[in-house]
Design an enzyme around this catalytic site. Structure first.
Site: not given
Lengths: 305, 304
Positions: A141, A204, A241
């Site tokens: 991430d 995300k 996400k």
């Protein structure tokens, strides 16, 4: 034409994207949030939401013991619930997680690239990524350089994402846009496209360290972006996400409805949609217990994590 | 609905009509977590006055409202139970002050609800205020009376202190509009517990007006949550709820009290308050208040 070939081509492309109707996006998100999910559908939605969770702990105070306990819960949430999608930790805790989830379908995600600010030199960020991947992380991430994005240096952001993607090897790359710092939904749409064009496997919403974190309108715009990108780029499906501030089963269901209505049913899969959360899992489990036992459960009967 | 025909004397509508004003009608809602939300279900029910005339619409609470109320009560518990007993006494006394200030409003509601005469209604309100003051005075005395230092055969200081059980579900009595309500509510919170009060289906409006008093008198939001509606609909969910620690079944109709006691025992062994019916004007005694308390005994080693 490769739009990421030059700064001007990229700017031309991103600023050529249609603007987001902010009021419309809010209204649509609000309307979809009113859908209710009941009975059998609720049972399925609870387990689907659980299987989409990236069970996360990103605190300075994380200890090996705490992370190990979280991994155990990720593998077996209890009460007959399926395992979660992944655990998400800081890079130094990756080896511990890899050992703890071995033999289970749970994946290990690590934040990297000077999370959460992204304020470091590129080689430091890449070293951060490589060490996490070498330690066995399945997913990375990363955070984008919001300073560069907001000052219009799109190519710099794009090159950084591409470099991190290259450093990831087989690991999946999730690109954190930190939408709470982007200002407008137009910014969210541009950042989404920028990340996808540069090789992101997932986009995300947030780090969870900045308020507001994930919100429904922001997620709506990102889901529209992945849907449109799949048509644009020969069907390559990028995941979304939503992370931060999703604490109750009701919140989670709202996101599931949004995914189904905006991106489509194909995205209702842990490979394409994730919920970054920590306390959400307990609420989903409590709802599950309520449906099984016919009475409400309480936090006293859930793990303290 | 032809309101003109059904509206009773003394209601806001008829008072305003006499004064030539447009009626400012009140929407009675629930009281959960310090706010006044409508029922999650969107349902309402008609509340009638003593003569059967339309009085107002009240929110018809669902099991999800009960669930939300328990969450609010649980959230408020650490703060309220963590306050000093002295401070809790002060806050409860403040409630009595505000209650006293609304004497006329409560008297009018009691009259409309029960049909008693003006003096009787005022007497009930006064008794309710006095009852509340009485319980407020207990706040910093419970530990002395209920706790103590115990003699033990060993080198230990041994003492017992009362602690609140946690979240209580309180079913308000069906036979009293205000005094009974106050008499079951105050003892549930004076020791540091928080509660979900299910108002009597017959007299729900004084309970909501009392909630307005609580909301404006420094009592932290969530310490008391008030639901209006059908006791038989929400009480079973509260009785079986694993995050509710005690239940007072005073207001349970007919055989429901038995079912609730079984559900309470079958889930998490709640403390069940099932006191014999009393005249609400009588001396309340301490059983009800002490019923929400548990005893913690501490053995502290002493040097020889």
């Amino acid at each position: 034409m490769d739009v990421t070939s030059s700064d001007s081509a990229l700017r031309g492309f991103l600023h050529g994207l249609p603007g987001v109707d902010e009021v419309g996006a809010r209204a649509r998100a609000e309307e979809l949030a009113r859908r209710s999910v009941k009975a059998d559908a609720k049972r399925l939605a609870l387990d689907l939401a659980i299987s989409m969770i990236d069970l996360t702990t990103l605190e300075g105070q994380d200890t090996p013991g705490k992370v190990q306990a979280m991994c155990a819960k990720a593998r077996q949430p209890g009460y007959g619930a399926p395992p979660v999608a992944a655990v998400c930790v800081y890079p130094d805790l990756v080896p511990l997680c890899v050992a703890a989830v071995k033999g289970s379908p749970v994946r290990v995600a690590s934040v990297a690239t000077a999370f959460p600010s992204g304020r470091a030199a590129l080689d430091v960020k890449l070293a951060d990524v490589k060490s996490a991947v070498a330690a066995g992380a399945d997913e990375i991430d990363m955070v984008i350089d919001r300073g560069a994005f907001l000052s219009g240096r799109y190519l710099a952001v794009s090159e950084e994402v591409a470099a991190v993607k290259a450093a990831c090897g087989d690991a999946h790359l999730k690109v954190i846009l930190e939408t709470g710092e982007l200002g407008t939904l137009d910014g969210v749409r541009r950042a989404s496209w920028l990340a996808m064009l540069s090789g992101a496997d997932f986009i995300k919403t947030s780090t969870g360290k900045v308020a507001p974190a994930a919100t429904l309108p922001v997620t709506l715009v990102m889901l529209e972006a992945v849907r449109d990108f799949a048509r644009f780029d020969g069907g390559r499906r990028v995941g979304v996400k939503a992370a931060g501030g999703i604490r109750t089963a009701k919140d989670a269901f709202r996101y599931l409805v949004l995914v189904n209505e905006v991106a489509g049913e194909e995205w209702l899969d842990p490979r394409y949609f994730r919920l970054g959360a920590s306390s959400l899992l307990n609420d989903l489990l409590m709802q599950r217990v309520r449906m099984e036992a016919g009475r409400y459960s309480g936090p006293d009967y859930m793990t303290v994590d | 609905m032809s309101e003109g025909a059904q509206v009773s004397e003394g209601s806001e509508v008829s008072v305003a009509a006499e004064a030539g004003r447009i009626a400012v009608r009140k929407t009675y809602k629930l009281y959960v977590g310090g706010a006044f939300p409508r029922s999650e279900s969107g349902r309402t029910f008609e509340v009638t006055d003593h003569a059967g005339g339309f009085w107002a619409n009240a929110a018809l609470a669902s099991r999800k409202d009960a669930r939300d109320a328990v969450v609010a009560a649980r959230k408020a518990f650490p703060g309220w139970s963590g306050r000093t007993a002295y401070n809790r006494g002060q806050v409860l006394y403040r409630v009595a002050e505000v209650l006293e200030g609304r004497r006329a409003q409560f008297a009018a509601e009691v009259r409309l609800a029960t049909g008693v005469c003006r003096d009787e209604a005022l007497a009930e309100v006064d008794a309710a205020v006095d009852r509340w003051v009485w319980y407020a005075g207990w706040a910093d005395k419970i530990a002395q009376v209920r706790g103590g230092v115990n003699p033990v055969a060993g080198p230990f200081a041994n003492f017992s202190v009362p602690e609140p059980s946690g979240v209580a579900a309180v079913l308000a009595p069906r036979d009293s509009a205000l005094l009974g309500l106050v008499s079951v509510l105050a003892p549930a919170i004076v020791g540091g517990g928080t509660c979900v009060l299910v108002a009597s289906a017959r007299y729900p409006l004084p309970a909501i007006t009392l909630a307005e008093v609580l909301a404006t008198s420094d009592l932290p939001g969530g310490v008391v949550n008030v639901l209006t509606g059908q006791v038989a609909e929400v009480a079973p969910w509260l009785a079986s709820h694993m995050d509710v620690n005690a239940i007072d079944v005073t207001g349970a109709p007919g055989g429901l009290a038995d079912d609730l006691a079984v559900a309470a025992a079958g889930s998490n062994l709640k403390r069940v308050l099932r006191l014999p019916p009393v005249a609400w004007t009588a001396d309340p005694g301490v059983d009800r208040m002490f019923g929400y308390l548990e005893t913690k005994t501490i053995w502290h080693p002493m040097g020889l």
